[in-house]
Design a protein around this motif. Structure first.
Motif, PDB file in Angstrom:
ATOM      1  N   TYR A 176      -0.839   7.422   7.861  1.00 47.44           N
ATOM      2  CA  TYR A 176      -0.892   8.461   6.844  1.00 47.44           C
ATOM      3  C   TYR A 176      -0.923   9.825   7.520  1.00 47.44           C
ATOM      4  O   TYR A 176      -1.326   9.954   8.677  1.00 47.44           O
ATOM      5  CB  TYR A 176      -2.086   8.279   5.902  1.00 47.44           C
ATOM      6  N   ILE A 177      -0.453  10.828   6.787  1.00 45.07           N
ATOM      7  CA  ILE A 177      -0.420  12.198   7.294  1.00 45.07           C
ATOM      8  C   ILE A 177      -1.455  13.022   6.534  1.00 45.07           C
ATOM      9  O   ILE A 177      -1.424  13.080   5.301  1.00 45.07           O
ATOM     10  CB  ILE A 177       0.983  12.821   7.108  1.00 45.07           C
ATOM     11  N   GLU A 178      -2.349  13.651   7.264  1.00 46.75           N
ATOM     12  CA  GLU A 178      -3.341  14.529   6.643  1.00 46.75           C
ATOM     13  C   GLU A 178      -2.704  15.905   6.461  1.00 46.75           C
ATOM     14  O   GLU A 178      -2.498  16.645   7.412  1.00 46.75           O
ATOM     15  CB  GLU A 178      -4.592  14.618   7.529  1.00 46.75           C
TER      16      GLU A 178
ATOM     17  N   GLU B  32      -0.791  11.984   2.767  1.00 47.30           N
ATOM     18  CA  GLU B  32       0.414  11.256   2.395  1.00 47.30           C
ATOM     19  C   GLU B  32       0.384   9.880   3.054  1.00 47.30           C
ATOM     20  O   GLU B  32       0.246   9.774   4.276  1.00 47.30           O
ATOM     21  CB  GLU B  32       1.667  12.017   2.837  1.00 47.30           C
ATOM     22  N   ILE B  33       0.492   8.831   2.242  1.00 45.79           N
ATOM     23  CA  ILE B  33       0.451   7.474   2.767  1.00 45.79           C
ATOM     24  C   ILE B  33       1.839   7.096   3.289  1.00 45.79           C
ATOM     25  O   ILE B  33       2.832   7.185   2.565  1.00 45.79           O
ATOM     26  CB  ILE B  33       0.010   6.466   1.686  1.00 45.79           C
ATOM     27  N   ILE B  34       1.901   6.674   4.545  1.00 45.23           N
ATOM     28  CA  ILE B  34       3.181   6.305   5.160  1.00 45.23           C
ATOM     29  C   ILE B  34       3.464   4.815   4.983  1.00 45.23           C
ATOM     30  O   ILE B  34       4.543   4.419   4.550  1.00 45.23           O
ATOM     31  CB  ILE B  34       3.188   6.663   6.663  1.00 45.23           C
ATOM     32  N   GLY B  35       2.496   3.951   5.304  1.00 48.72           N
ATOM     33  CA  GLY B  35       2.732   2.520   5.125  1.00 48.72           C
ATOM     34  C   GLY B  35       1.988   1.688   6.136  1.00 48.72           C
ATOM     35  O   GLY B  35       1.188   2.180   6.943  1.00 48.72           O
ATOM     36  N   TYR B  36       2.267   0.396   6.096  1.00 49.26           N
ATOM     37  CA  TYR B  36       1.582  -0.593   6.927  1.00 49.26           C
ATOM     38  C   TYR B  36       2.476  -1.005   8.087  1.00 49.26           C
ATOM     39  O   TYR B  36       3.650  -1.312   7.912  1.00 49.26           O
ATOM     40  CB  TYR B  36       1.233  -1.817   6.071  1.00 49.26           C
ATOM     41  N   ASP B  37       1.897  -1.015   9.299  1.00 52.28           N
ATOM     42  CA  ASP B  37       2.613  -1.440  10.504  1.00 52.28           C
ATOM     43  C   ASP B  37       2.119  -2.832  10.885  1.00 52.28           C
ATOM     44  O   ASP B  37       0.968  -2.998  11.299  1.00 52.28           O
ATOM     45  CB  ASP B  37       2.371  -0.450  11.640  1.00 52.28           C
ATOM     46  N   GLU B  38       2.989  -3.839  10.731  1.00 49.60           N
ATOM     47  CA  GLU B  38       2.582  -5.219  10.993  1.00 49.60           C
ATOM     48  C   GLU B  38       2.242  -5.446  12.463  1.00 49.60           C
ATOM     49  O   GLU B  38       1.339  -6.223  12.785  1.00 49.60           O
ATOM     50  CB  GLU B  38       3.691  -6.187  10.562  1.00 49.60           C
TER      51      GLU B  38
ATOM     52  N   ASN C 188       5.939  14.143   5.240  1.00 49.61           N
ATOM     53  CA  ASN C 188       6.989  13.179   4.934  1.00 49.61           C
ATOM     54  C   ASN C 188       7.457  13.324   3.490  1.00 49.61           C
ATOM     55  O   ASN C 188       8.635  13.556   3.226  1.00 49.61           O
ATOM     56  CB  ASN C 188       6.491  11.760   5.185  1.00 49.61           C
ATOM     57  N   LEU C 189       6.528  13.216   2.550  1.00 51.02           N
ATOM     58  CA  LEU C 189       6.892  13.278   1.134  1.00 51.02           C
ATOM     59  C   LEU C 189       7.501  14.621   0.770  1.00 51.02           C
ATOM     60  O   LEU C 189       8.510  14.694   0.063  1.00 51.02           O
ATOM     61  CB  LEU C 189       5.662  13.030   0.258  1.00 51.02           C
ATOM     62  N   LEU C 190       6.877  15.686   1.236  1.00 47.18           N
ATOM     63  CA  LEU C 190       7.332  17.016   0.859  1.00 47.18           C
ATOM     64  C   LEU C 190       8.746  17.281   1.366  1.00 47.18           C
ATOM     65  O   LEU C 190       9.596  17.811   0.641  1.00 47.18           O
ATOM     66  CB  LEU C 190       6.361  18.069   1.401  1.00 47.18           C
ATOM     67  N   GLU C 191       9.022  16.886   2.611  1.00 46.93           N
ATOM     68  CA  GLU C 191      10.333  17.157   3.197  1.00 46.93           C
ATOM     69  C   GLU C 191      11.376  16.127   2.775  1.00 46.93           C
ATOM     70  O   GLU C 191      12.474  16.488   2.335  1.00 46.93           O
ATOM     71  CB  GLU C 191      10.221  17.165   4.726  1.00 46.93           C
TER      72      GLU C 191
ATOM     73  N   VAL D  94       0.825  -1.215   0.000  1.00 41.15           N
ATOM     74  CA  VAL D  94       0.000   0.000   0.000  1.00 41.15           C
ATOM     75  C   VAL D  94       0.853   1.256   0.000  1.00 41.15           C
ATOM     76  O   VAL D  94       0.472   2.282  -0.592  1.00 41.15           O
ATOM     77  CB  VAL D  94      -0.979  -0.017   1.195  1.00 41.15           C
ATOM     78  N   ASP D  95       2.040   1.208   0.625  1.00 42.24           N
ATOM     79  CA  ASP D  95       2.846   2.427   0.697  1.00 42.24           C
ATOM     80  C   ASP D  95       3.474   2.807  -0.641  1.00 42.24           C
ATOM     81  O   ASP D  95       4.127   3.847  -0.743  1.00 42.24           O
ATOM     82  CB  ASP D  95       3.927   2.307   1.776  1.00 42.24           C
ATOM     83  N   ASN D  96       3.283   1.984  -1.681  1.00 41.24           N
ATOM     84  CA  ASN D  96       3.695   2.411  -3.025  1.00 41.24           C
ATOM     85  C   ASN D  96       2.819   3.555  -3.524  1.00 41.24           C
ATOM     86  O   ASN D  96       3.217   4.311  -4.404  1.00 41.24           O
ATOM     87  CB  ASN D  96       3.623   1.236  -4.002  1.00 41.24           C
ATOM     88  N   LEU D  97       1.600   3.637  -2.977  1.00 42.98           N
ATOM     89  CA  LEU D  97       0.741   4.782  -3.257  1.00 42.98           C
ATOM     90  C   LEU D  97       1.189   5.921  -2.353  1.00 42.98           C
ATOM     91  O   LEU D  97       1.210   5.783  -1.133  1.00 42.98           O
ATOM     92  CB  LEU D  97      -0.728   4.418  -2.985  1.00 42.98           C
ATOM     93  N   ASN D  98       1.570   7.043  -2.943  1.00 44.90           N
ATOM     94  CA  ASN D  98       2.117   8.148  -2.157  1.00 44.90           C
ATOM     95  C   ASN D  98       1.057   9.099  -1.619  1.00 44.90           C
ATOM     96  O   ASN D  98       1.158   9.573  -0.492  1.00 44.90           O
ATOM     97  CB  ASN D  98       3.106   8.959  -3.006  1.00 44.90           C
TER      98      ASN D  98
END
Length: 319
Positions: free
Chosen positions: A239-241, A226-232, A261-264, A198-202
């Motif tokens: 995700y960050i709004e 911004e999608i951060i990822g999956y925590d097992e 995250n993505l922007l910085e 899922v974190d391949n989607l940014n």
């Protein structure tokens, strides 16, 4: 259209979409049809800002994301303005990019010169059917800089995420009213994306048709995430709004300011900003928002006229 095949989705010569339901055995009040007409000139991002769908800062932020090849889904319920938004933000893709679009019904209007438009073919044409899945697999061999998928509904979603993993930038619309429901649909049947993919989607842009404080209906971006990822360990997604619509004032909050995250960590680094000075990227977002505001004030709102500005903006360093 026949009694045997009474449901038809098609495109009229002017590009309008038509849905036909034939016969009173499946439609008790008799045959009916619905036509969805499209303007010859799509709405530009400045038109959408003027209508209140998003702000200058949000448009500036999206221009950074698309300019750097981030993977973006525009998600929302039916008639929330997803395709309109997809058309509008496509102008932010690098003007030199090769774009391949894949649709079941032609709706996209991409202004780039190097745009390949591919459409599915049904079996009722007398030839073998060609599905979204088939076209997407073929697109991966065409060396595109950007793949735009009209809408992800089924197994083509898995191929789209594999394309993201191999470095192909992807954009699409999706039917889901929140980030949580979008991820539920992506990881459930029939799409079945592995949770760790899922974190391949940014970026997830959530849109909705809403009731405004004045009582009228409007279309708004309710959040950009911004999608951060999956925590097992917690079996949850992070995700960050970055932006959020306030329904009480019909304005947009910026909770992601100095907290993205993505922007910085991605866009900032590609722009040559070192990690210890990552806050500088927010100033660049504000500067570009001011460029868009000034352009709007000069009356440059036409979709194609605005797109002609983008190559010059890249050349002169505004983008």
């Amino acid at each position: 259209v026949t009694v045997r095949d009474p449901l038809v989705d098609a495109t009229l010569p002017d590009g309008s979409r038509i849905n036909i339901v034939y016969g009173d055995d499946i439609s008790k009040k008799g045959s009916n049809f619905t036509i969805r007409k499209f303007s010859d000139t799509p709405m530009s991002i400045l038109d959408l800002i003027e209508g209140g769908t998003l702000s200058y800062e949000m448009a500036s932020y999206l221009s950074f994301m698309l300019g750097e090849g981030m993977n973006v889904f525009i998600s929302g319920e039916t008639a929330s303005g997803k395709t309109t938004m997809l058309n509008a933000v496509s102008t932010f893709i690098n003007p030199q990019a090769k774009i391949v679009s894949i649709e079941d019904t032609p709706e996209l209007q991409v202004p780039h010169e190097n745009w390949t438009r591919e459409v599915v073919r049904g079996s009722n044409t007398g030839a073998a059917s060609v599905t979204m899945f088939d076209l997407l697999k073929a697109a991966l061999r065409q060396r595109p800089n950007e793949i735009i998928i009209g809408e992800i509904r089924g197994e083509e979603g898995a191929i789209a995420f594999q394309a993201m993993q191999t470095g192909h930038a992807c954009m699409s619309t999706f039917h889901a009213s929140s980030v949580e429901k979008m991820i539920q649909r992506l990881t459930g049947s029939p799409i079945n994306i592995p949770k760790t993919y899922v974190d391949n989607l940014n970026l997830a842009i959530i849109m909705a048709a809403v009731r405004l404080p004045n009582g009228q209906m409007g279309r708004r971006i309710t959040s950009i995430n911004e999608i951060i990822g999956y925590d097992e360990e917690s079996n949850s997604y992070g995700y960050i709004e970055v932006f959020k619509w306030d329904p009480t004032t019909d304005t947009f909050d910026y909770p992601g300011y100095m907290n993205t995250n993505l922007l910085e960590q991605v866009v900032g680094l590609r722009k040559g900003i070192p990690p210890h000075d990552s806050s500088k990227i927010y100033g660049q977002v504000e500067d570009r928002a001011e460029v868009l505001r000034q352009l709007h004030e000069r009356g440059v709102t036409n979709f194609y006229e605005f797109h002609q500005f983008i190559p010059r903006a890249y050349k002169e360093g505004y983008f």
